[in-house]
Design an enzyme around this catalytic site. Structure first.
Site, PDB file in Angstrom:
ATOM      1  N   ARG A   1       0.839  -1.193   0.000  1.00 25.68           N
ATOM      2  CA  ARG A   1       0.000   0.000   0.000  1.00 25.68           C
ATOM      3  C   ARG A   1       0.874   1.244   0.000  1.00 25.68           C
ATOM      4  NH1 ARG A   1      -2.308  -3.475   3.864  1.00 25.68           N
ATOM      5  NH2 ARG A   1      -4.438  -4.163   3.371  1.00 25.68           N
TER       6      ARG A   1
ATOM      7  N   HIS B   1      -4.330  -8.880   3.568  1.00 23.90           N
ATOM      8  CA  HIS B   1      -5.762  -8.837   3.815  1.00 23.90           C
ATOM      9  C   HIS B   1      -6.103  -9.668   5.049  1.00 23.90           C
ATOM     10  CE1 HIS B   1      -6.727  -7.880  -0.689  1.00 23.90           C
ATOM     11  NE2 HIS B   1      -6.318  -6.822  -0.011  1.00 23.90           N
TER      12      HIS B   1
ATOM     13  N   TYR C   1     -10.424  -9.884  -7.198  1.00 22.32           N
ATOM     14  CA  TYR C   1      -9.492 -10.090  -8.310  1.00 22.32           C
ATOM     15  C   TYR C   1      -9.960 -11.226  -9.210  1.00 22.32           C
ATOM     16  CZ  TYR C   1      -6.532  -7.056  -5.542  1.00 22.32           C
ATOM     17  OH  TYR C   1      -6.046  -5.991  -4.838  1.00 22.32           O
TER      18      TYR C   1
ATOM     19  N   ARG D   1      -0.822  -1.834  -6.823  1.00 20.24           N
ATOM     20  CA  ARG D   1      -1.094  -2.922  -5.877  1.00 20.24           C
ATOM     21  C   ARG D   1      -2.023  -3.955  -6.523  1.00 20.24           C
ATOM     22  NH1 ARG D   1      -1.492  -4.339  -0.412  1.00 20.24           N
ATOM     23  NH2 ARG D   1      -3.528  -4.984   0.334  1.00 20.24           N
TER      24      ARG D   1
ATOM     25  N   LYS E   1      -1.921  -2.358   7.333  1.00 20.66           N
ATOM     26  CA  LYS E   1      -3.226  -2.006   7.872  1.00 20.66           C
ATOM     27  C   LYS E   1      -3.584  -2.943   9.016  1.00 20.66           C
ATOM     28  CE  LYS E   1      -7.859  -0.939   6.123  1.00 20.66           C
ATOM     29  NZ  LYS E   1      -8.724  -0.967   4.913  1.00 20.66           N
TER      30      LYS E   1
ATOM     31  N   HIS F   1      -2.496   2.752  -5.886  1.00 18.38           N
ATOM     32  CA  HIS F   1      -3.236   1.537  -5.521  1.00 18.38           C
ATOM     33  C   HIS F   1      -3.459   0.655  -6.733  1.00 18.38           C
ATOM     34  CE1 HIS F   1      -5.110  -0.235  -1.999  1.00 18.38           C
ATOM     35  NE2 HIS F   1      -6.055  -0.714  -2.780  1.00 18.38           N
TER      36      HIS F   1
END
Length: 329
Positions: free
Chosen positions: A159, A282, A291, A259, A184, A256
């Site tokens: 990120r 994630h 995706y 990414r 994150k 992004h």
């Protein structure tokens, strides 16, 4: 100091920091939400902000604030929902201490988030990636830095916040080359590096060692590049790359997007979705499932499996004689 002011001070000075240990980004986001809400209520109700209390935080007033964000400030539904989450968090914490306002607070907590449309993920093809990586000027320090930055981002899928936080100590180019980051949700992860990325980073780090600061990707004074600076540099190189790859002109490319490109490269290579989720940091595979929807090759393979066994897989192509017959009509 009224009850609302006391609750806000307790939340942001004690609860958010000491009890929940929320990240600085989350606290800043919640703070900005309440700042906007109080300004909106003071303007619409004609009451000074320091006089607002829980009786002004009604479901109707909060809904009006959320609508104002969406229609006047141009915020998307996802931003609207994030603001609602910030309001709920503070009110949910205040509810046990303010039973006299329980009815008003409960009505606000019952406001549902707005449904959002999830767009199809946009990513770059191999040709577009090559054009973008070739755009930075290799004769300048900033060009060599940007080339290393873009290469690392496309390969690792970090990120933009993770790229900004990297230091020289976070990248290891010896045996088992990798980059370590805290992402994150404070999730720490290690992402392996390819041989091509290692070679580029070795050359970059040798030059980076002569400059001040500890940030891996820094400005002239050694400080980490800001989010705006990163997006600005990407836009500059994107404009250059568009001259050699016109397809880029029709795409909205941000950091992004790189990414997403890393994730799609892994998916195309046959990597399992659960592994891609770990790669990207994630919390679960629900975010990674998007995706699958973006990969047309997977959908084409599914269609091919549903064909009758006597039909050759692939896209239908008419025979030459049929084309001649149609042309003659």
């Amino acid at each position: 100091m009224n009850t609302l002011a006391t609750s806000l001070q307790t939340y942001f000075t004690t609860f958010a920091h000491d009890q929940r240990d929320l990240s600085a980004h989350t606290i800043a986001s919640y703070r900005d939400t309440w700042r906007l809400l109080l300004k909106h209520l003071a303007s619409t109700l004609g009451i000074p902000a320091d006089s607002l209390d829980f009786d002004a935080i009604t479901a109707a007033n909060v809904s009006g604030f959320l609508d104002q964000l969406e229609h006047e400030r141009g915020n998307a539904a996802r931003t609207r929902n994030a603001r609602l989450t910030a309001i709920r968090s503070v009110l949910g914490r205040a509810l046990p201490d303010c039973p006299e306002h329980a009815a008003t607070i409960t009505q606000v907590l019952a406001i549902p988030p707005k449904r959002t449309v999830r767009p199809v993920i946009e990513f770059l093809t191999a040709t577009e990636v090559d054009a973008l990586l070739a755009a930075p000027d290799p004769t300048t320090w900033t060009g060599r830095r940007d080339h290393a930055l873009l290469t690392l981002t496309v390969q690792t899928g970090l990120r933009i916040s993770e790229i900004r936080s990297l230091t020289r100590a976070d990248i290891h180019l010896g045996t088992g080359p990798h980059v370590a980051c805290t992402g994150k949700g404070r999730r720490q992860r290690i992402t392996p590096l390819t041989r091509a990325t290692v070679d580029i980073m070795k050359a970059y780090l040798a030059e980076r060692a002569t400059r001040p600061g500890t940030a891996l990707f820094c400005g002239p004074q050694g400080w980490p590049l800001s989010r705006d600076a990163l997006e600005h540099r990407l836009a500059k190189h994107l404009a250059t790359a568009t001259t050699t790859c016109p397809n880029l002109a029709g795409k909205h490319v941000t950091m992004h997007t790189l990414r997403h490109t890393a994730a799609m490269n892994l998916l195309t290579a046959g990597v399992d979705v659960s592994v891609i989720a770990l790669w990207l940091g994630h919390a679960d595979t629900h975010s990674t499932d998007a995706y699958l929807h973006a990969d047309m090759a997977i959908k084409q393979a599914a269609i091919d499996r549903t064909r009758p066994p006597d039909i050759k897989p692939g896209t239908y192509k008419p025979e030459p004689d049929i084309l001649a017959w149609l042309t003659a009509l």
